[in-house]
Scaffold this active site. Structure first.
Site, short mmCIF file in Angstrom:
data_model
loop_
_atom_site.label_atom_id
_atom_site.label_comp_id
_atom_site.label_asym_id
_atom_site.label_seq_id
_atom_site.Cartn_x
_atom_site.Cartn_y
_atom_site.Cartn_z
N TYR A 140 0.84 -1.20 0.00
CA TYR A 140 0.00 0.00 0.00
C TYR A 140 0.87 1.25 0.00
O TYR A 140 0.65 2.19 -0.76
CB TYR A 140 -0.91 0.00 1.23
N LYS A 144 1.12 4.37 -2.87
CA LYS A 144 0.93 5.80 -2.58
C LYS A 144 2.21 6.59 -2.81
O LYS A 144 2.17 7.75 -3.24
CB LYS A 144 0.44 5.97 -1.15
#
Length: 250
Positions: A140, A144
């Protein structure tokens, strides 16, 4: 009045941002995978559109229906807590398809009209986990961090055309549905080695003591980016986000 298009408005940061801009007199296009107009107050300045940022046809249809977009907020995304070793390939692809490629696809769909007008603002919502190393959210975090890198280069590319570009970096938000939405993707709770690490992460996400980020903090940071030409490229959102960003700068 200016028009803002926000992705991921079914809950959390996106929903709060749509409400804030409506309250302050803007025309708002709130997009969701499964549109639910009842989530937002009735207003002639509100349009709720269907949008799946992983589907090129859905993006094209939504942008065409939106018309003029003065501010684009890329907020749609999800998390998948899992040790890197145990993260399924399909989860990796899904994270990058939504968080990274989805954001890039929306930027590419909306930028032409902003560049023609020599005006506009692009705001990409990422996370302060990109500036703080944490376990079990490595993929994750990577998805990002990639958006951060893209946005930094985009800001330089768009400067000659009068289009401003910003990154809003929220901190930990126990009150949003991030943890709930991420739960189906958990991996490692049944692994003797990784279970304590993952449980510690879950406890930290649910802990609402100490500095945290509220959805209203993110909405205000987005407002700052949208309305203040002197706003910096990177804008922390939330007390913990400000702390993490200041520590990262040391």
């Amino acid at each position: 009045m200016p028009t803002i298009l926000i992705t991921g408005c079914s809950s959390g940061f996106g929903l709060e941002t749509a409400k804030l801009f409506l309250e302050r007199g803007w025309d708002v296009i709130a997009t969701m995978r499964n549109p639910d107009p009842d989530l937002l107050p009735l207003s002639e300045r509100l349009r709720v559109l269907s949008l799946d940022v992983t589907d090129p046809a859905s993006i094209a249809q939504a942008v065409a229906a939106a018309g003029r977009i003065d501010v684009l907020v890329n907020n749609a995304g999800f998390g998948a807590p899992s040790p890197i070793e145990l993260t399924a390939p399909e989860t990796v692809r899904s994270l990058f398809e939504t968080n990274t490629i989805g954001t890039l696809s929306m930027v590419q769909a909306v930028l032409p009209q902003m560049r023609r007008r020599r005006a506009g603002v692009v705001i990409n919502v990422t996370s302060t986990v990109t500036v703080k190393t944490l376990p079990v959210i490595g993929v994750y975090r990577a998805s990002k961090a990639a958006v951060n890198a893209l946005t930094e280069s985009l800001a330089v590319e768009m400067e000659p055309f009068g289009v401003r570009v910003h990154i809003v970096l929220p901190g930990r938000s126990p009150t949003t549905r991030f943890g709930q939405n991420a739960r189906p993707h958990f991996r490692g709770l049944d692994d003797a080695d990784y279970a304590p690490m993952l449980q510690q992460f879950i406890n930290s996400v649910q802990d609402d003591t100490g500095p945290v980020t509220h959805a209203s903090d993110v909405a205000e940071a987005i407002w700052h980016a949208a309305t203040d030409p002197s706003a910096p490229l990177r804008i922390p959102a939330g007390a913990d986000a400000e702390l993490w960003m200041s520590e990262a700068a040391l």
